[in-house]
Scaffold this motif. Structure first.
Motif, PDB file in Angstrom:
ATOM      1  N   ASN A 176       0.643  -1.405   0.178  1.00 27.96           N
ATOM      2  CA  ASN A 176      -0.385   0.161  -0.075  1.00 27.96           C
ATOM      3  C   ASN A 176       0.937   1.325   0.153  1.00 27.96           C
ATOM      4  N   ASN A 177       2.511   1.183  -0.152  1.00 26.29           N
ATOM      5  CA  ASN A 177       2.812   2.352  -0.047  1.00 26.29           C
ATOM      6  C   ASN A 177       3.540   2.750  -1.546  1.00 26.29           C
ATOM      7  N   ARG A 178       3.686   2.035  -2.486  1.00 26.49           N
ATOM      8  CA  ARG A 178       3.919   2.314  -3.552  1.00 26.49           C
ATOM      9  C   ARG A 178       3.419   1.288  -4.505  1.00 26.49           C
ATOM     10  N   ASN A 185      -2.835  -2.373  -5.036  1.00 21.76           N
ATOM     11  CA  ASN A 185      -2.784  -2.369  -2.892  1.00 21.76           C
ATOM     12  C   ASN A 185      -2.466  -3.297  -3.325  1.00 21.76           C
ATOM     13  N   LEU A 186      -2.488  -3.946  -1.597  1.00 17.49           N
ATOM     14  CA  LEU A 186      -1.876  -5.590  -1.263  1.00 17.49           C
ATOM     15  C   LEU A 186      -3.988  -5.797  -0.921  1.00 17.49           C
ATOM     16  N   LYS A 187      -4.028  -6.683  -0.982  1.00 15.05           N
ATOM     17  CA  LYS A 187      -5.559  -7.334  -1.266  1.00 15.05           C
ATOM     18  C   LYS A 187      -5.939  -7.105   0.584  1.00 15.05           C
ATOM     19  N   ALA A 188      -7.101  -6.693   1.195  1.00 15.49           N
ATOM     20  CA  ALA A 188      -7.062  -6.038   1.834  1.00 15.49           C
ATOM     21  C   ALA A 188      -7.683  -7.324   3.034  1.00 15.49           C
ATOM     22  N   GLU A 189      -7.690  -8.856   2.619  1.00 16.93           N
ATOM     23  CA  GLU A 189      -8.262  -9.634   3.575  1.00 16.93           C
ATOM     24  C   GLU A 189      -6.296 -10.607   3.716  1.00 16.93           C
ATOM     25  N   PHE A 190      -5.252  -9.947   2.927  1.00 13.74           N
ATOM     26  CA  PHE A 190      -4.671 -10.251   3.518  1.00 13.74           C
ATOM     27  C   PHE A 190      -2.695  -9.348   4.823  1.00 13.74           C
ATOM     28  N   ASN A 191      -3.490  -8.190   4.799  1.00 16.45           N
ATOM     29  CA  ASN A 191      -3.407  -6.772   4.602  1.00 16.45           C
ATOM     30  C   ASN A 191      -2.958  -6.912   6.542  1.00 16.45           C
ATOM     31  N   VAL A 192      -1.576  -6.632   6.661  1.00 17.25           N
ATOM     32  CA  VAL A 192      -1.558  -6.749   8.168  1.00 17.25           C
ATOM     33  C   VAL A 192      -1.185  -5.233   8.776  1.00 17.25           C
ATOM     34  N   ASP A 193      -0.612  -4.072   7.729  1.00 21.50           N
ATOM     35  CA  ASP A 193       0.517  -2.909   7.888  1.00 21.50           C
ATOM     36  C   ASP A 193       0.561  -2.330   6.924  1.00 21.50           C
ATOM     37  N   GLY A 194       0.535  -2.586   5.907  1.00 19.11           N
ATOM     38  CA  GLY A 194       0.474  -2.340   4.232  1.00 19.11           C
ATOM     39  C   GLY A 194       1.395  -3.070   3.643  1.00 19.11           C
ATOM     40  N   THR A 195       2.175  -3.414   4.090  1.00 17.83           N
ATOM     41  CA  THR A 195       3.623  -4.169   3.227  1.00 17.83           C
ATOM     42  C   THR A 195       3.442  -5.920   3.857  1.00 17.83           C
ATOM     43  N   HIS A 196       3.402  -6.213   4.909  1.00 18.72           N
ATOM     44  CA  HIS A 196       3.076  -7.113   4.960  1.00 18.72           C
ATOM     45  C   HIS A 196       2.121  -8.103   5.403  1.00 18.72           C
ATOM     46  N   PHE A 197       2.026  -9.130   4.676  1.00 16.54           N
ATOM     47  CA  PHE A 197       0.883 -10.376   5.135  1.00 16.54           C
ATOM     48  C   PHE A 197       0.711 -11.723   5.982  1.00 16.54           C
ATOM     49  N   ASN A 198      -0.395 -11.629   6.127  1.00 19.52           N
ATOM     50  CA  ASN A 198      -0.906 -12.317   7.288  1.00 19.52           C
ATOM     51  C   ASN A 198      -0.663 -14.167   7.018  1.00 19.52           C
ATOM     52  N   ASN A 199      -0.805 -14.743   7.440  1.00 20.10           N
ATOM     53  CA  ASN A 199      -1.341 -16.789   7.488  1.00 20.10           C
ATOM     54  C   ASN A 199      -1.905 -16.542   6.221  1.00 20.10           C
ATOM     55  N   ALA A 200      -3.236 -15.956   5.516  1.00 15.32           N
ATOM     56  CA  ALA A 200      -3.707 -16.242   4.357  1.00 15.32           C
ATOM     57  C   ALA A 200      -3.049 -15.725   3.652  1.00 15.32           C
ATOM     58  N   GLY A 201      -2.488 -14.582   3.167  1.00 13.18           N
ATOM     59  CA  GLY A 201      -1.191 -14.090   2.528  1.00 13.18           C
ATOM     60  C   GLY A 201      -0.128 -15.278   2.412  1.00 13.18           C
ATOM     61  N   HIS A 202       0.498 -15.485   3.434  1.00 12.83           N
ATOM     62  CA  HIS A 202       1.368 -16.201   2.993  1.00 12.83           C
ATOM     63  C   HIS A 202       0.779 -17.499   2.574  1.00 12.83           C
ATOM     64  N   GLN A 203      -0.483 -18.613   2.425  1.00 12.97           N
ATOM     65  CA  GLN A 203      -0.947 -19.890   2.294  1.00 12.97           C
ATOM     66  C   GLN A 203      -0.924 -19.532   0.915  1.00 12.97           C
ATOM     67  N   ALA A 204      -1.558 -18.141   0.329  1.00 17.36           N
ATOM     68  CA  ALA A 204      -2.121 -18.266  -0.879  1.00 17.36           C
ATOM     69  C   ALA A 204      -0.506 -17.935  -1.957  1.00 17.36           C
ATOM     70  N   CYS A 205       0.489 -17.073  -1.470  1.00 18.49           N
ATOM     71  CA  CYS A 205       1.582 -17.451  -2.271  1.00 18.49           C
ATOM     72  C   CYS A 205       1.960 -18.659  -2.573  1.00 18.49           C
ATOM     73  N   ALA A 206       1.986 -19.767  -0.987  1.00 18.95           N
ATOM     74  CA  ALA A 206       2.332 -20.844  -1.521  1.00 18.95           C
ATOM     75  C   ALA A 206       1.765 -21.922  -2.477  1.00 18.95           C
ATOM     76  N   ASP A 207      -0.229 -21.454  -2.477  1.00 17.87           N
ATOM     77  CA  ASP A 207      -0.212 -22.436  -2.993  1.00 17.87           C
ATOM     78  C   ASP A 207      -0.521 -22.225  -5.040  1.00 17.87           C
ATOM     79  N   PHE A 208      -0.201 -20.396  -5.132  1.00 15.46           N
ATOM     80  CA  PHE A 208       0.649 -20.595  -6.147  1.00 15.46           C
ATOM     81  C   PHE A 208       1.198 -20.795  -6.846  1.00 15.46           C
TER      82      PHE A 208
END
Length: 358
Positions: A273-275, A305-328
């Motif tokens: 979400n920063n750039r 922007n980073l998906k809202a369901e993954f967003n923690v602080d605008g840069t890092h993502f939560n477990n769901a974001g990590h899982q989505a990246c791994a699945d992809f």
């Protein structure tokens, strides 16, 4: 699975080619002696191993071991020492510190062994009094200190002698995949190391909070000479504010990796979400036929922007974001690959030439 094992061991310091020295250190009966004045002895190669241990033996409780972050702007430096017989850690970045619950008696002439251990997110420091067979142990809280890409160094305010140095790792040697990157690679905002997307994808990790592609270049020695992976998955970009520097560093890293017959594949850097990371994606898409599009996985539909369901602080993502990246990545056609085998490649070329001329 074979482990890396011993990286460097010295019980005689007549050969100092693996160290950088600032100030007064001299070889004395195979040991290293300093009169103090905070003269610095530094192991010259940067490291961001996920799992490693360093042991050093000394005759002085004034000796300090420091994990010196190579990105000095972040001040990520953690010092380990002895204070009133207690193992102690100090984290410069947020001015926090802690000591062991128990203390040991240290008399003049006693031989001490400092033992620093990092296992993914767990860091500990132990001081053993070998002369008295006693020890003091402290666990460093994960939230209070970070061991980023660093060079280990030693210094002392008063006279001290280093008698022994060893660095080893039980991290996998010659892994099929090594994921190299920043805090997201390290797993920031995942709840446990097992939830990191790289770990879920089966990759070994060389991750370091706050680092950029410039710090990535400093890890090349460790990657190519110590870990020796079959393929490197390159995941820098989030902290690279200058895209031109990032482009140059990426291509330099790629060239040096491929010189060692290691396969190189980048990610398209994650959305935040920063750039906008669209220009970074565009560069990867233009210059690479094979890459993991984690920009597309993490960005919102219709904007960057980073998906809202993954967003923690605008840069890092939560477990769901990590899982989505791994699945992809796990479902990508580029997940599987054929490692470069120099001998096999040479034999294949010879076979082709023989058939051609015969």
């Amino acid at each position: 699975m074979a482990a890396i094992g011993t990286i460097l061991q010295r019980s005689s310091f007549n050969d100092l080619s693996d160290f950088d020295i600032k100030g007064n250190w001299e070889v004395n009966s195979d040991a290293l002696l300093t009169p103090g004045a905070n003269s610095v002895l530094q192991y010259k190669y940067a490291s961001a191993l996920d799992q490693f241990q360093i042991k050093v033996k000394t005759d002085s409780p004034s000796l300090v071991m420091q994990m010196f972050g190579i990105k000095s702007a972040n001040n990520i430096r953690t010092a380990f020492s002895v204070s009133n017989g207690r193992a102690k850690w100090e984290f410069t970045y947020n001015n926090t510190n802690g000591t062991s619950d128990t203390s040991i008696v240290i008399d003049n002439g006693d031989i001490l062994e400092y033992i620093f251990t990092k296992t993914q997110w767990t860091v500990s420091f132990e001081v053993k009094n070998i002369s008295k067979n006693t020890s003091s142990f402290v666990l460093v809280p994960a939230a209070s200190a970070a061991i980023t890409a660093h060079k280990v160094r030693f210094y002392s305010a008063s006279q001290a002698k280093i008698l022994f140095f060893e660095k080893w790792s039980d991290q996998e040697f010659q892994p099929l995949n090594l994921l190299v990157g920043d805090s997201i690679t390290y797993g920031s905002s995942a709840t446990i190391p097992a939830n990191r997307w790289g770990t879920k994808a089966g990759f070994q990790i060389e991750g370091s909070a706050g680092d950029t592609s410039s710090e990535g270049l400093e890890l090349l020695y460790e990657i190519t000479n110590i870990i020796k992976p079959k393929r490197v998955v390159y995941a820098f970009g989030t902290n690279d504010l200058n895209i031109e520097v990032w482009k140059n560093n990426l291509m330099e890293f790629k060239a040096k990796i491929e010189q060692k017959n290691i396969v190189f594949i980048p990610i398209a850097p994650y959305a935040n979400n920063n750039r906008s990371m669209q220009p970074y994606f565009d560069y990867i898409n233009l210059n690479f036929n094979e890459y993991f599009d984690l920009f597309g996985v993490t960005k919102q539909a219709g904007n960057t922007n980073l998906k809202a369901e993954f967003n923690v602080d605008g840069t890092h993502f939560n477990n769901a974001g990590h899982q989505a990246c791994a699945d992809f990545v796990l479902n990508s056609p580029y997940y599987s690959f054929i490692p470069v085998d120099h001998q096999t490649s040479s034999a294949l070329r010879l076979l082709v030439l023989n058939k051609w001329f015969n």
